[in-house]
Design a protein around this motif. Structure first.
Motif, short mmCIF file in Angstrom:
data_model
loop_
_atom_site.label_atom_id
_atom_site.label_comp_id
_atom_site.label_asym_id
_atom_site.label_seq_id
_atom_site.Cartn_x
_atom_site.Cartn_y
_atom_site.Cartn_z
N ASN A 170 0.86 -1.29 -0.04
CA ASN A 170 -0.03 -0.11 0.23
C ASN A 170 0.76 1.12 -0.04
N ALA A 174 0.93 3.93 -3.18
CA ALA A 174 0.51 5.56 -2.60
C ALA A 174 1.52 6.23 -3.32
N HIS A 178 1.30 9.03 -6.05
CA HIS A 178 1.57 10.59 -5.98
C HIS A 178 2.45 11.17 -7.12
N GLN A 230 -13.16 -0.77 -2.36
CA GLN A 230 -11.82 -0.23 -1.75
C GLN A 230 -10.70 0.41 -2.60
N GLU A 233 -11.84 3.83 -3.42
CA GLU A 233 -11.45 4.90 -2.18
C GLU A 233 -9.94 5.10 -2.12
N PHE A 234 -9.25 3.97 -2.55
CA PHE A 234 -7.70 4.21 -2.27
C PHE A 234 -7.19 5.18 -3.29
N ASN A 236 -9.15 7.48 -4.76
CA ASN A 236 -9.68 8.83 -4.46
C ASN A 236 -8.69 9.48 -3.51
N ALA A 237 -8.21 8.72 -2.48
CA ALA A 237 -7.48 9.42 -1.30
C ALA A 237 -6.00 9.91 -1.98
N GLN A 238 -5.68 9.36 -2.97
CA GLN A 238 -4.41 9.94 -3.66
C GLN A 238 -4.57 10.82 -4.65
N LYS A 241 -9.39 9.96 -9.76
CA LYS A 241 -10.79 9.53 -9.86
C LYS A 241 -10.86 8.62 -11.07
#
Length: 287
Positions: A170, A174, A178, A230, A233-234, A236-238, A241
């Motif tokens: 993970n 991430a 980024h 999930q 969502e992962f 989106n958090a980064q 979309k």
């Protein structure tokens, strides 16, 4: 300590052996250059191996889902990550004068691939209409990544990968998100990833074969997403979309289907009943 990803590289040649049995462009040609003509012929021991044949269909469908998405998005600047011994870039540069395709992987893979590429160009008398560049890259190195982006002419960039995210935990996923988001915010474009895999139940009574052992050694099942929700969502958090999800490739159109004998076809059809898709190809945008 910097993680060594070289242990993943042998899987790229193993995957080429599988793709050589399909109509994926240049896969059989490249395999013959490495292993001889027998490389593009289905081994007799695998002709009744339903698990192997289902994997073959899976990898062909995954490859073609990426091609379909590239064609839908109509990008000209294409940056493939961890491409292994895939010759998608060669196929596109032969066909499209408008494309600039940069094909990347770890240094040892790129060195081998460059030799194969030169042999393919000569053996098949190929002429590149577009531009094809091979570069070594650790996809988690932001400086190296940016240096390659700077090679492209102005305009949006389509970043592509298949067979990468499941080797990253993970934190590493991430980190890659980024880097990709920063590039897409700067240049525009999309990230096509065929690696939206969700975890599946592993039958403990089935003896693992060599490929399963390789996956287990690299924590592939653990690195998959828990669910498609999930996964979304992962991303989106980064700051990414979903722009588009690829339609599943019709398995009846896959060239590898020809290897499934009549006595296996019924078993295959039974396996497909109530089958829950374990993988999707998504095109992501930066937000």
């Amino acid at each position: 300590m910097k993680k060594n990803y070289d242990s993943i590289s042998p899987s790229a040649k193993a995957l080429l052996l599988s793709k050589a049995l399909t109509d994926i462009p240049y896969a059989a040609d490249a395999a013959r250059l490495i292993w001889g003509n027998a490389a593009a012929v289905l081994d007799q021991s695998k002709q009744e191996n339903l698990l192997f044949l289902m994997r073959l269909l899976h990898f062909e469908a995954r490859y073609k889902s990426v091609d379909n998405m590239i064609n839908q998005l109509e990008g000209n600047n294409i940056f493939e990550l961890s491409s292994g011994y895939s010759f998608r870039g060669l196929n596109m540069a032969v066909a499209r004068p408008d494309v600039v395709y940069i094909d990347t992987d770890l240094p040892a893979v790129i060195e081998d691939k460059l030799s194969l590429l030169n042999q393919l160009l000569e053996k098949k008398s190929l002429q590149l209409q577009g531009e094809l560049i091979l570069k070594s890259l650790n996809a988690l190195d932001e400086t190296e990544f940016q240096n390659i982006v700077n090679i492209f002419p102005p305009g949006p960039i389509t970043i592509v990968n298949e067979g990468l995210l499941m080797y990253l935990n993970n934190e590493e996923k991430a980190q890659l998100c980024h880097i990709v988001r920063n590039i897409l915010k700067e240049r525009g474009g999309h990230w096509i990833t065929a690696d939206v895999y969700i975890k599946k139940d592993v039958n403990p009574t089935v003896a693992p074969d060599q490929f399963s052992q390789f996956l287990a050694a690299h924590n592939v099942e653990e690195n998959k997403f828990d669910s498609y929700t999930q996964a979304e969502e992962f991303f989106n958090a980064q700051g990414l979309k979903i722009h588009r999800k690829a339609e599943p490739v019709d398995r009846h159109t896959l060239s590898a289907l020809k290897y499934i004998s009549p006595n296996l076809l019924q078993a295959y059809a039974e396996r497909m009943k109530g089958f829950v898709r374990i993988r999707e190809t998504w095109a992501l945008k930066a937000v």
